[in-house]
Design a protein around this motif. Structure first.
Motif, PDB file in Angstrom:
ATOM      1  N   MET A  42       1.170  -1.253   0.084  1.00 31.87           N
ATOM      2  CA  MET A  42       0.264   0.095  -0.262  1.00 31.87           C
ATOM      3  C   MET A  42       1.132   1.116  -0.360  1.00 31.87           C
ATOM      4  O   MET A  42       2.204   1.368   0.694  1.00 31.87           O
ATOM      5  CB  MET A  42      -1.114  -0.193   1.186  1.00 31.87           C
ATOM      6  CG  MET A  42      -1.934   1.499   1.416  1.00 31.87           C
ATOM      7  SD  MET A  42      -2.840   1.111   2.291  1.00 31.87           S
ATOM      8  CE  MET A  42      -2.141  -0.025   3.902  1.00 31.87           C
ATOM      9  N   LYS A  43       0.665   2.093  -0.915  1.00 31.06           N
ATOM     10  CA  LYS A  43       1.517   3.324  -1.042  1.00 31.06           C
ATOM     11  C   LYS A  43       0.782   4.228  -0.265  1.00 31.06           C
ATOM     12  O   LYS A  43      -0.674   4.758  -0.054  1.00 31.06           O
ATOM     13  CB  LYS A  43       1.500   3.950  -2.368  1.00 31.06           C
ATOM     14  CG  LYS A  43       2.009   3.129  -3.241  1.00 31.06           C
ATOM     15  CD  LYS A  43       2.719   3.740  -5.035  1.00 31.06           C
ATOM     16  CE  LYS A  43       3.202   2.842  -5.793  1.00 31.06           C
ATOM     17  NZ  LYS A  43       2.093   1.780  -6.273  1.00 31.06           N
ATOM     18  N   LEU A  44       1.424   4.695   0.440  1.00 31.67           N
ATOM     19  CA  LEU A  44       1.231   6.150   0.953  1.00 31.67           C
ATOM     20  C   LEU A  44       2.363   7.009   1.495  1.00 31.67           C
ATOM     21  O   LEU A  44       3.135   7.220   1.022  1.00 31.67           O
ATOM     22  CB  LEU A  44       1.126   6.143   2.851  1.00 31.67           C
ATOM     23  CG  LEU A  44       0.791   4.247   3.717  1.00 31.67           C
ATOM     24  CD1 LEU A  44       0.738   3.986   4.978  1.00 31.67           C
ATOM     25  CD2 LEU A  44      -0.968   4.281   3.288  1.00 31.67           C
ATOM     26  N   THR A  45       1.432   8.642   2.055  1.00 36.89           N
ATOM     27  CA  THR A  45       2.677   9.734   2.187  1.00 36.89           C
ATOM     28  C   THR A  45       2.979  10.066   3.711  1.00 36.89           C
ATOM     29  O   THR A  45       1.557  10.021   4.211  1.00 36.89           O
ATOM     30  CB  THR A  45       2.109  10.862   2.121  1.00 36.89           C
ATOM     31  OG1 THR A  45       1.543  10.677  -0.051  1.00 36.89           O
ATOM     32  CG2 THR A  45       3.022  11.935   0.894  1.00 36.89           C
ATOM     33  N   ASN A  54       6.693   9.616   0.169  1.00 40.16           N
ATOM     34  CA  ASN A  54       6.170   8.949  -0.558  1.00 40.16           C
ATOM     35  C   ASN A  54       6.979   7.070   0.018  1.00 40.16           C
ATOM     36  O   ASN A  54       8.373   7.032  -0.156  1.00 40.16           O
ATOM     37  CB  ASN A  54       6.255   8.763  -2.320  1.00 40.16           C
ATOM     38  CG  ASN A  54       5.922   9.488  -2.795  1.00 40.16           C
ATOM     39  OD1 ASN A  54       4.555  10.483  -2.111  1.00 40.16           O
ATOM     40  ND2 ASN A  54       6.323   9.906  -3.963  1.00 40.16           N
ATOM     41  N   ARG A  55       5.704   6.549   0.642  1.00 37.07           N
ATOM     42  CA  ARG A  55       5.805   5.347   0.967  1.00 37.07           C
ATOM     43  C   ARG A  55       4.967   4.171   1.218  1.00 37.07           C
ATOM     44  O   ARG A  55       4.394   4.777   0.786  1.00 37.07           O
ATOM     45  CB  ARG A  55       6.688   5.455   2.587  1.00 37.07           C
ATOM     46  CG  ARG A  55       7.238   6.356   3.265  1.00 37.07           C
ATOM     47  CD  ARG A  55       8.071   4.864   3.637  1.00 37.07           C
ATOM     48  NE  ARG A  55       9.270   5.842   3.904  1.00 37.07           N
ATOM     49  CZ  ARG A  55      10.620   4.940   4.730  1.00 37.07           C
ATOM     50  NH1 ARG A  55      10.315   4.364   5.741  1.00 37.07           N
ATOM     51  NH2 ARG A  55      11.810   6.295   5.485  1.00 37.07           N
ATOM     52  N   GLU A  56       6.186   3.017   1.222  1.00 36.55           N
ATOM     53  CA  GLU A  56       5.705   1.215   0.287  1.00 36.55           C
ATOM     54  C   GLU A  56       5.248   0.632   1.427  1.00 36.55           C
ATOM     55  O   GLU A  56       6.507   0.633   2.248  1.00 36.55           O
ATOM     56  CB  GLU A  56       6.032   0.406  -0.890  1.00 36.55           C
ATOM     57  CG  GLU A  56       5.645  -0.051  -1.313  1.00 36.55           C
ATOM     58  CD  GLU A  56       4.072  -0.779  -1.895  1.00 36.55           C
ATOM     59  OE1 GLU A  56       4.958   0.352  -3.292  1.00 36.55           O
ATOM     60  OE2 GLU A  56       3.115  -1.335  -2.143  1.00 36.55           O
ATOM     61  N   GLU A 108      -4.654   3.232   1.044  1.00 39.24           N
ATOM     62  CA  GLU A 108      -4.244   3.319  -0.184  1.00 39.24           C
ATOM     63  C   GLU A 108      -3.985   5.200  -0.524  1.00 39.24           C
ATOM     64  O   GLU A 108      -4.997   6.136  -0.706  1.00 39.24           O
ATOM     65  CB  GLU A 108      -4.791   2.772  -2.070  1.00 39.24           C
ATOM     66  CG  GLU A 108      -3.840   2.952  -2.720  1.00 39.24           C
ATOM     67  CD  GLU A 108      -2.695   2.205  -2.979  1.00 39.24           C
ATOM     68  OE1 GLU A 108      -2.715   1.043  -2.019  1.00 39.24           O
ATOM     69  OE2 GLU A 108      -1.414   2.672  -3.098  1.00 39.24           O
ATOM     70  N   ASN A 109      -2.534   5.770  -0.871  1.00 45.25           N
ATOM     71  CA  ASN A 109      -3.119   7.552  -0.916  1.00 45.25           C
ATOM     72  C   ASN A 109      -3.283   8.020   0.063  1.00 45.25           C
ATOM     73  O   ASN A 109      -3.051   9.599   0.376  1.00 45.25           O
ATOM     74  CB  ASN A 109      -3.622   7.339  -1.579  1.00 45.25           C
ATOM     75  CG  ASN A 109      -3.173   7.297  -3.332  1.00 45.25           C
ATOM     76  OD1 ASN A 109      -2.053   6.571  -3.551  1.00 45.25           O
ATOM     77  ND2 ASN A 109      -4.090   6.881  -4.721  1.00 45.25           N
TER      78      ASN A 109
END
Lengths: 260, 67
Positions: free
Chosen positions: B1-4, B9-11, B53-54
């Motif tokens: 899951m991609k997050l800020t 930006n981090r997975e 996500e996001n």
């Protein structure tokens, strides 16, 4: 000599020391801890910042005993009301307490506060149950408005942050002291011990400083100097100074002089 | 899951909630706080606050500072 000492009251807390110190600009956590200990301060301000992911997990709070100090999270570096309010909310959730030093900076060069945004942020935070200590200019009107907004104390600057210029306008501080009932704490601008004494002699409840100690050649010696200066200034205020007069007034009796 | 997270930006691999995320990132600061999409989340709700996500996450702690 034993004298009855008046304590500084901030919200529901009482402090023996009228010196509040910052925790920035020291060479190491160890120096921070030592300087604060020597200064005798019981209230210590900290900033709130993003954790550096994957980096050193050392924290200033590992070096300051929460049983010994009351933390005063600040909103240093915030330029908007929203940032300042959110920073205070984060600080409270981080367990840093609900006494906050609110600053909304208005200009990068002078670091003077945006009084208007500070007032609005203070109103929101008071409503949210915070004890608000706002950093503001040494202006009677804004201090009065901040008091009316429910702030626990007001913190007018003596000179720009980190400038070390000392008490630039003692008369304004006097006016503020007359106008508000909440504690007045001088925040920023102190350069050396005599500045601290001078502020305390005016009757302010306390002084908050950081750079004056952390930036001194020997921060530990300066921490002690500031501790003593704040105590001396307060004692002189409580003792009540003599009025200033233009002409001399002899302190030896005029009777019994030899006559030639 | 991609997050800020804190503007980066981090997975993340395993995290479903904010509490999971703090664990996965190995946050060890004695006092930290989190905000999700600019809302400060009470500490007591980290375990029950899901992340998606996001999402934008802020994780802060106390640092040396004065005025």
């Amino acid at each position: 000599m034993e004298t009855k000492k008046e304590f500084m009251k901030i919200g529901d807390k009482t402090f023996k020391s009228r010196l509040i110190v910052g925790t920035g600009k020291y060479k190491s956590f160890d120096e921070t801890r030592q300087a604060i200990e020597i200064s005798g301060a019981e209230m210590v301000t900290v900033a709130v910042r993003r954790i550096e992911l994957d980096k050193n997990k050392e924290s200033i709070l590992n070096h300051l005993d929460p049983k010994k100090y009351t933390f005063l999270p600040n909103t240093a570096g915030c330029y908007t009301l929203k940032e300042a309010v959110m920073t205070c909310e984060l600080a409270r959730e981080a367990g840093l307490g609900n006494i906050v030093k609110v600053e909304v900076i208005g200009d990068e060069k002078t670091l003077f506060p945006d009084n208007e945004a500070t007032l609005e942020a203070s109103k929101l935070l008071v409503k949210d149950g915070f004890h608000v200590l706002p950093y503001c200019t040494d202006d009677v009107i804004i201090c009065k408005k901040l008091e009316d907004a429910g702030c626990t104390a007001v913190m007018p600057l003596a000179a720009p942050i980190g400038s070390g210029l000392g008490i630039r306008n003692p008369y304004n501080l006097k006016l503020i002291l007359e106008a508000v009932k909440v504690p007045v704490i001088v925040d920023a601008g102190v350069g050396t011990a005599s500045d601290a004494s001078r502020a305390m002699e005016l009757g302010v409840s306390g002084i908050l400083m950081n750079t004056a100690i952390a930036g001194a050649k020997d921060p530990l010696k300066m921490a002690l100097a500031m501790k003593m200066a704040v105590e001396c200034g307060r004692l002189a205020y409580e003792a009540g100074r003599i009025p200033k007069k233009l002409y001399a007034s002899a302190s030896s009796p005029l009777d019994g002089l030899i006559e030639l | 899951m991609k997050l800020t997270i804190n503007g980066e930006n981090r997975e993340v691999l395993k995290s479903q909630t904010l509490a999971d995320l703090a664990h996965e990132l190995d946050i060890q600061a004695p006092n930290f706080a989190m905000a999700l999409n600019q809302q400060v989340i009470p500490k007591s709700k980290y375990a029950t606050t899901p992340i998606q996500e996001n999402d934008q996450v802020e994780i802060v702690h106390a640092v040396g500072g004065g005025v």
